[in-house]
Scaffold this motif. Structure first.
Motif, PDB file in Angstrom:
ATOM      1  N   LEU A  67      -7.963  19.692   4.185  1.00 13.51           N
ATOM      2  CA  LEU A  67      -6.655  19.372   3.467  1.00 13.51           C
ATOM      3  C   LEU A  67      -6.336  17.828   4.936  1.00 13.51           C
ATOM      4  O   LEU A  67      -5.648  17.002   4.506  1.00 13.51           O
ATOM      5  N   SER A  68      -6.670  18.351   6.053  1.00 15.03           N
ATOM      6  CA  SER A  68      -5.157  17.087   7.117  1.00 15.03           C
ATOM      7  C   SER A  68      -6.227  16.323   6.936  1.00 15.03           C
ATOM      8  O   SER A  68      -5.614  14.876   7.259  1.00 15.03           O
ATOM      9  N   SER A  69      -7.805  16.432   6.872  1.00 15.19           N
ATOM     10  CA  SER A  69      -8.439  15.415   7.338  1.00 15.19           C
ATOM     11  C   SER A  69      -8.866  13.994   5.963  1.00 15.19           C
ATOM     12  O   SER A  69      -8.406  12.574   5.833  1.00 15.19           O
ATOM     13  N   TYR A  70      -8.295  14.885   4.750  1.00 15.90           N
ATOM     14  CA  TYR A  70      -8.127  14.340   3.687  1.00 15.90           C
ATOM     15  C   TYR A  70      -7.319  13.055   3.514  1.00 15.90           C
ATOM     16  O   TYR A  70      -6.671  12.273   3.290  1.00 15.90           O
ATOM     17  N   ASP A  71      -5.805  14.407   3.822  1.00 21.12           N
ATOM     18  CA  ASP A  71      -4.358  13.481   4.028  1.00 21.12           C
ATOM     19  C   ASP A  71      -4.933  11.822   5.320  1.00 21.12           C
ATOM     20  O   ASP A  71      -3.649  11.301   4.619  1.00 21.12           O
ATOM     21  N   GLU A  72      -4.680  12.490   6.244  1.00 20.36           N
ATOM     22  CA  GLU A  72      -4.735  11.117   7.377  1.00 20.36           C
ATOM     23  C   GLU A  72      -5.539  10.597   6.451  1.00 20.36           C
ATOM     24  O   GLU A  72      -5.899   9.374   7.073  1.00 20.36           O
ATOM     25  N   LEU A  73      -6.712  10.489   6.005  1.00 19.03           N
ATOM     26  CA  LEU A  73      -8.084   9.294   5.353  1.00 19.03           C
ATOM     27  C   LEU A  73      -7.133   8.439   4.205  1.00 19.03           C
ATOM     28  O   LEU A  73      -6.865   7.552   4.456  1.00 19.03           O
ATOM     29  N   TYR A  74      -6.560   9.388   2.871  1.00 21.11           N
ATOM     30  CA  TYR A  74      -5.975   8.128   2.056  1.00 21.11           C
ATOM     31  C   TYR A  74      -4.485   9.034   2.081  1.00 21.11           C
ATOM     32  O   TYR A  74      -4.448   8.041   1.421  1.00 21.11           O
ATOM     33  N   GLY A  75      -4.285   9.388   3.013  1.00 19.80           N
ATOM     34  CA  GLY A  75      -1.984   9.134   2.246  1.00 19.80           C
ATOM     35  C   GLY A  75      -2.141   9.818   1.173  1.00 19.80           C
ATOM     36  O   GLY A  75      -0.788   9.927   1.322  1.00 19.80           O
ATOM     37  N   ILE A  76      -2.664  10.801   0.993  1.00 20.78           N
ATOM     38  CA  ILE A  76      -2.253  12.104   0.470  1.00 20.78           C
ATOM     39  C   ILE A  76      -2.456  13.541   0.505  1.00 20.78           C
ATOM     40  O   ILE A  76      -2.615  14.332   0.872  1.00 20.78           O
ATOM     41  N   THR A 147      -0.370  12.393  -5.377  1.00 23.00           N
ATOM     42  CA  THR A 147      -0.929  10.692  -4.902  1.00 23.00           C
ATOM     43  C   THR A 147       0.239   9.530  -5.570  1.00 23.00           C
ATOM     44  O   THR A 147       0.621  10.189  -6.863  1.00 23.00           O
ATOM     45  N   PRO A 148       0.385   8.988  -4.281  1.00 23.30           N
ATOM     46  CA  PRO A 148       1.454   8.323  -4.396  1.00 23.30           C
ATOM     47  C   PRO A 148       0.772   7.770  -5.587  1.00 23.30           C
ATOM     48  O   PRO A 148      -0.063   6.225  -4.873  1.00 23.30           O
ATOM     49  N   ALA A 149       2.395   6.469  -6.675  1.00 16.23           N
ATOM     50  CA  ALA A 149       1.213   6.240  -7.333  1.00 16.23           C
ATOM     51  C   ALA A 149       2.079   4.228  -7.499  1.00 16.23           C
ATOM     52  O   ALA A 149       1.500   3.501  -8.509  1.00 16.23           O
ATOM     53  N   ASP A 150       1.919   4.178  -5.982  1.00 20.10           N
ATOM     54  CA  ASP A 150       2.359   2.802  -6.016  1.00 20.10           C
ATOM     55  C   ASP A 150       1.359   1.981  -5.734  1.00 20.10           C
ATOM     56  O   ASP A 150       1.717   0.558  -5.914  1.00 20.10           O
ATOM     57  N   GLY A 151       0.000   2.420  -5.462  1.00 20.64           N
ATOM     58  CA  GLY A 151      -1.249   1.785  -5.445  1.00 20.64           C
ATOM     59  C   GLY A 151      -1.204   1.042  -6.963  1.00 20.64           C
ATOM     60  O   GLY A 151      -2.077   0.419  -7.510  1.00 20.64           O
ATOM     61  N   VAL A 152      -1.698   2.210  -8.284  1.00 22.00           N
ATOM     62  CA  VAL A 152      -1.779   2.653  -9.359  1.00 22.00           C
ATOM     63  C   VAL A 152      -0.260   0.881  -9.472  1.00 22.00           C
ATOM     64  O   VAL A 152      -0.697   0.550 -10.777  1.00 22.00           O
ATOM     65  N   ARG A 153       1.025   1.088  -9.457  1.00 20.02           N
ATOM     66  CA  ARG A 153       1.335   0.442 -10.483  1.00 20.02           C
ATOM     67  C   ARG A 153       1.286  -1.426  -9.969  1.00 20.02           C
ATOM     68  O   ARG A 153       1.547  -1.827 -10.535  1.00 20.02           O
ATOM     69  N   ARG A 154       0.673  -0.919  -8.605  1.00 19.13           N
ATOM     70  CA  ARG A 154       0.680  -2.293  -8.272  1.00 19.13           C
ATOM     71  C   ARG A 154      -1.016  -3.283  -8.743  1.00 19.13           C
ATOM     72  O   ARG A 154      -0.714  -4.073  -9.001  1.00 19.13           O
TER      73      ARG A 154
END
Length: 469
Positions: A67-76, A147-154
């Motif tokens: 989970l920590s690696s996943y968060d660091e890599l993708y920011g999720i 997951t932050p939706a900012d990328g999808v919104r853009r």
């Protein structure tokens, strides 16, 4: 009309674009959101397979590092929650929000959950997925991913902007096409309208180009030209007949008058002499009528040729010419003073013929002791002339009919005249784009007014007539 056609085309195009692009925009938003939801569900399923030891033994095991690696890599942010809703392992950016509670409830009931169905450019929040952790059919907990939706919104916004740009381009292309198409369709109608006005203003040679526009309007233009040719030919024939008939009748009428005059010396009976005198008067009246018909035919045949005349000089000339008749009838005929030349733009002889007819009527009907005043002045960008008398005048009903051909007021049927003088004036004034007005004068009599277009200065190269007669 072109504007209305273009607006109707554009409105139809906008409605079609809205009908096509609105579902497409919604589909693109749903597709982009669905791709992210599918990826997160796959990630959550993998995390759920690694989270079993953490829930059974109470130790994080490998899931914490994942989970920590996943968060660091993708920011999720992601978290593992037990069946009691307590967070067992969570990444650094994990934050519980309103959407995570519904997701956890569904996951603890044994069902996968993902929301929302579509991310819109104006919405806030995250894409939340939850996958249950099972062990032999028993739900031990759940894996939550926000997951932050900012990328999808853009991405959705970019797709929508592209659709808007395509729509604007399509509307612009439709506008240019519709403008050209409307112009092509309406060009014959526009030219038909212009030619109709030209014909109405006296240019009987104006015609429509019948090779423009769609076939239906080309046929209409050809039919209009044929109709104009027929009407022009009929008018020419009618005017030629009137002119020729008036001219040809003069010779036999002159011969008839001579023969009637020769009968005079042979008549001894007083009643016969009186009838002989009446016959001579009738021949004179018929000659006057033929002259008036010939003048009317020539006036109606006048095309749009214009000359510049000094209306003040013409008025002075006509007053001088009519002075002998006025004195013989004991009528005071005078010209009101004018301040220098007053130039008007008219068809040839329009001012002098119109003044002749009006002065003739004024002198004729004023009677002994009457007064006739002719005035000239600039007015309304042109030249105004007025002939005012002190005769009996006319009623409003008579004024309405005064310019009809051969019409004469009942009380003046026995007065010399053909009933064509004011008709000739009206034709000449209309051909000059002027106005003829008649109204009762005060305290009595009639005021006949003429107005002709003026000129700013005497043209150097155009024909100028200073006076007539």
């Amino acid at each position: 009309m072109r504007r209305r056609l273009v607006i109707s085309y554009l409105l139809l195009m906008v409605l079609v674009l809205m009908a096509l692009e609105t579902p497409l925009a919604a589909t693109l938003a749903s597709r982009e959101t669905g791709d992210v939801r599918a990826d997160r569900l796959a990630d959550a399923t993998r995390f759920a397979s690694l989270a079993g030891p953490a829930l059974r033994g109470g130790v994080p095991g490998p899931i914490g590092g994942e989970l920590s690696s996943y968060d660091e890599l993708y920011g999720i942010g992601a978290a593992v929650v037990d069946r009691d809703g307590h967070t067992v392992v969570a990444s650094g950016s994990w934050r519980s929000g309103p959407g995570t509670e519904a997701a956890l409830d569904n996951a603890l009931s044994g069902q996968q959950f993902s929301a929302p169905d579509s991310v819109w450019p104006w919405t806030e929040g995250s894409i939340v997925v939850a996958v249950p952790i099972n062990d032999g059919g028993e739900v031990l907990g759940a894996v939550l991913i926000a997951t932050p939706a900012d990328g999808v919104r853009r991405t959705v916004t970019a797709w929508w902007l592209l659709l808007v740009a395509i729509g604007i381009f399509a509307v612009l292309a439709c506008f240019l096409t519709a403008f050209g198409l409307a112009g092509w369709v309406l060009r014959p109608v526009t030219e038909l309208d212009a030619v109709t006005h030209e014909i109405a203003e006296g240019d009987r040679g104006a015609r429509v180009q019948h090779r423009l526009g769609p076939p239906e309007l080309r046929r209409l233009a050809a039919s209009f030209n044929n109709m104009a040719d027929v009407v022009s030919d009929v008018m020419d024939r009618q005017r030629a007949f009137v002119a020729h008939a008036s001219h040809q009748l003069r010779n036999p009428l002159t011969a008839l008058r001579l023969r009637v005059e020769e009968l005079g010396p042979s008549l001894t009976d007083p009643q016969g002499r009186a009838e002989h005198q009446l016959a001579l008067e009738e021949t004179d009246r018929l000659a006057l009528l033929l002259d008036a018909l010939l003048t009317l035919a020539r006036a109606e045949r006048e095309e749009n040729q214009r000359v510049t005349v000094d209306a003040a000089a013409v008025a002075a000339s006509r007053v001088t010419a009519w002075q002998p008749l006025a004195r013989r009838r004991s009528v005071a005929l005078r010209l009101a003073p004018a301040e220098g030349p007053v130039y008007a733009r008219t068809v040839p002889t329009a001012v002098d013929q119109a003044l002749d007819a009006l002065i003739d009527n004024a002198v004729k009907f004023s009677g002994a002791g009457g007064e006739v005043t002719v005035s000239v002045r600039p007015a309304d960008g042109g030249v105004a002339l007025e002939v005012r008398d002190t005769g009996p005048g006319m009623t409003l009903d008579q004024l309405d009919r005064a310019t009809e051909r051969f019409w004469r007021a009942p009380e003046v049927q026995n007065v010399d005249g053909a009933g064509l003088g004011l008709t000739i004036v009206a034709v000449l004034v209309d051909a000059s784009d002027g106005r003829l007005t008649m109204r009762p004068a005060q305290p009595r009599g009639l005021a006949a007014g003429l107005w002709f277009p003026g000129v700013d200065a005497v043209p150097g190269g155009g024909p100028v007539a200073a006076a007539a007669g």
